[in-house]
Design a protein around this motif. Structure first.
Motif, PDB file in Angstrom:
ATOM      1  N   ASP A 136      39.103  33.603  20.545  1.00 20.13           N
ATOM      2  CA  ASP A 136      38.013  33.401  19.597  1.00 20.13           C
ATOM      3  C   ASP A 136      37.678  31.927  19.388  1.00 20.13           C
ATOM      4  O   ASP A 136      36.719  31.602  18.679  1.00 20.13           O
ATOM      5  CB  ASP A 136      38.357  34.042  18.246  1.00 20.13           C
ATOM      6  N   GLN A 137      38.454  31.020  20.003  1.00 21.59           N
ATOM      7  CA  GLN A 137      38.224  29.587  19.854  1.00 21.59           C
ATOM      8  C   GLN A 137      38.578  28.878  21.151  1.00 21.59           C
ATOM      9  O   GLN A 137      39.172  29.472  22.058  1.00 21.59           O
ATOM     10  CB  GLN A 137      39.079  29.014  18.709  1.00 21.59           C
ATOM     11  N   ASP A 144      43.124  27.620  12.022  1.00 19.73           N
ATOM     12  CA  ASP A 144      43.015  28.994  11.558  1.00 19.73           C
ATOM     13  C   ASP A 144      41.600  29.199  11.024  1.00 19.73           C
ATOM     14  O   ASP A 144      41.207  28.566  10.036  1.00 19.73           O
ATOM     15  CB  ASP A 144      44.046  29.239  10.442  1.00 19.73           C
ATOM     16  N   PRO A 145      40.796  30.095  11.644  1.00 20.70           N
ATOM     17  CA  PRO A 145      39.426  30.309  11.157  1.00 20.70           C
ATOM     18  C   PRO A 145      39.365  31.110   9.865  1.00 20.70           C
ATOM     19  O   PRO A 145      38.285  31.339   9.329  1.00 20.70           O
ATOM     20  CB  PRO A 145      38.767  31.063  12.314  1.00 20.70           C
ATOM     21  N   ALA A 147      39.860  34.308   9.219  1.00 20.81           N
ATOM     22  CA  ALA A 147      39.153  35.586   9.303  1.00 20.81           C
ATOM     23  C   ALA A 147      39.842  36.617   8.425  1.00 20.81           C
ATOM     24  O   ALA A 147      41.077  36.731   8.415  1.00 20.81           O
ATOM     25  CB  ALA A 147      39.127  36.065  10.754  1.00 20.81           C
ATOM     26  N   THR A 148      39.055  37.368   7.674  1.00 26.43           N
ATOM     27  CA  THR A 148      39.612  38.382   6.793  1.00 26.43           C
ATOM     28  C   THR A 148      39.262  39.767   7.311  1.00 26.43           C
ATOM     29  O   THR A 148      38.407  39.933   8.177  1.00 26.43           O
ATOM     30  CB  THR A 148      39.066  38.217   5.360  1.00 26.43           C
ATOM     31  N   GLY A 149      39.926  40.771   6.778  1.00 21.30           N
ATOM     32  CA  GLY A 149      39.665  42.137   7.199  1.00 21.30           C
ATOM     33  C   GLY A 149      40.953  42.911   7.362  1.00 21.30           C
ATOM     34  O   GLY A 149      42.053  42.438   7.028  1.00 21.30           O
ATOM     35  N   LYS A 152      44.585  41.640   8.726  1.00 25.03           N
ATOM     36  CA  LYS A 152      44.456  40.200   8.863  1.00 25.03           C
ATOM     37  C   LYS A 152      45.330  39.522   7.813  1.00 25.03           C
ATOM     38  O   LYS A 152      45.499  40.039   6.719  1.00 25.03           O
ATOM     39  CB  LYS A 152      42.999  39.752   8.691  1.00 25.03           C
ATOM     40  N   PRO A 154      45.141  35.749   6.982  1.00 28.62           N
ATOM     41  CA  PRO A 154      44.747  34.346   7.169  1.00 28.62           C
ATOM     42  C   PRO A 154      45.593  33.414   6.318  1.00 28.62           C
ATOM     43  O   PRO A 154      46.011  33.754   5.209  1.00 28.62           O
ATOM     44  CB  PRO A 154      43.285  34.336   6.708  1.00 28.62           C
ATOM     45  N   THR A 197      45.777  35.939  15.749  1.00 21.94           N
ATOM     46  CA  THR A 197      44.755  35.864  14.718  1.00 21.94           C
ATOM     47  C   THR A 197      45.296  36.304  13.370  1.00 21.94           C
ATOM     48  O   THR A 197      44.717  36.034  12.339  1.00 21.94           O
ATOM     49  CB  THR A 197      43.549  36.747  15.083  1.00 21.94           C
ATOM     50  N   SER A 198      46.437  36.995  13.411  1.00 22.90           N
ATOM     51  CA  SER A 198      47.088  37.462  12.197  1.00 22.90           C
ATOM     52  C   SER A 198      48.567  37.620  12.487  1.00 22.90           C
ATOM     53  O   SER A 198      48.952  38.020  13.589  1.00 22.90           O
ATOM     54  CB  SER A 198      46.506  38.792  11.729  1.00 22.90           C
TER      55      SER A 198
END
Length: 236
Positions: A136-137, A144-145, A147-149, A152, A154, A197-198
């Motif tokens: 993603d980067q 760390d972007p 991102a929530t959800g 996740k 963050p 990412t998480s």
């Protein structure tokens, strides 16, 4: 990296890995030494960040109130840096006993990335050596972007970096005062390596890639990694 040419439905990942190793003489590059399935490691998240944010938004709530992931874990009410004390990690005493080392200890930090704007961001981060193994980067951007959800988490890398080598922080409340480095080893050089990412969802291959990156830096004494730091997994 080997990818299947037919359906694997119903197959056991580790059985396929062992079978591939037995047949490795037929693989390119002279055969494999070790074969492992690229599994998605996932764990249930014990806390609800959304619930914590909702509570903090209340008229009488403190937006910076501490919300422990597990209430049964150790905590000291009203103390900002209790984890450094002799009753817990003994990190503050250890740091003072060690003093300033002649040569910097270089630590590769494998986690979900970092927040460069956070108050605890370590003083000695080797951004020139950082690596990101998520798609993603860019590869040279281990931030760390946030991102929530679902599934996740963050900020995990930022938090573990704070404990590892966090910068000087100040806190004063109800007679309690703190003005010191929040991390156990703030003088260490940190190499951020983003492998997920998480923290509750990480691929086996990204961990292997992160370790390989750290090992590759050891060819040069000015970049050699002395310690690998990984804080991920389920509840102990």
């Amino acid at each position: 990296i080997a990818r299947p040419t037919q359906s694997l439905e119903g197959a056991h990942a580790w059985e396929l890995a062992h079978a591939a190793l037995q047949q490795s003489a037929g693989l390119a590059a002279g055969g494999a030494v070790y074969v492992e399935p690229d599994l998605l490691q996932s764990w249930d998240c014990e806390s609800s960040p959304a619930a914590g944010l909702q509570a903090a938004a209340g008229p009488s709530a403190d937006a910076c109130a501490f919300h422990d992931q597990m209430p049964a874990l150790p905590s000291v009410a009203g103390r900002f840096a209790w984890h450094l004390d002799d009753d817990f990690s003994q990190l503050l005493t250890a740091r003072r006993d060690v003093g300033t080392p002649g040569q910097p200890v270089r630590i590769a930090h494998l986690d979900t990335g970092y927040d460069p704007q956070h108050d605890t961001f370590p003083a000695h981060v080797r951004r020139d050596l950082q690596r990101n193994f998520m798609d993603d980067q860019a590869p040279d951007d281990a931030r760390d972007p946030a991102a929530t959800g679902f599934l996740k988490n963050p900020g995990h890398g930022t938090a573990t970096l704070a404990l590892l080598a966090g910068n000087r922080c100040m806190a004063s409340q109800d007679g309690y005062h703190f003005d010191d480095f929040i991390g156990g080893s703030p003088q260490a050089e940190i190499i951020p390596v983003r492998v997920g990412t998480s923290v509750v969802q990480i691929l086996t291959s990204s961990i292997a890639a992160g370790i390989h990156h750290a090992a590759s830096l050891c060819a040069d004494q000015t970049t050699a990694v002395h310690v690998l730091s990984m804080s991920m997994g389920g509840v102990a």
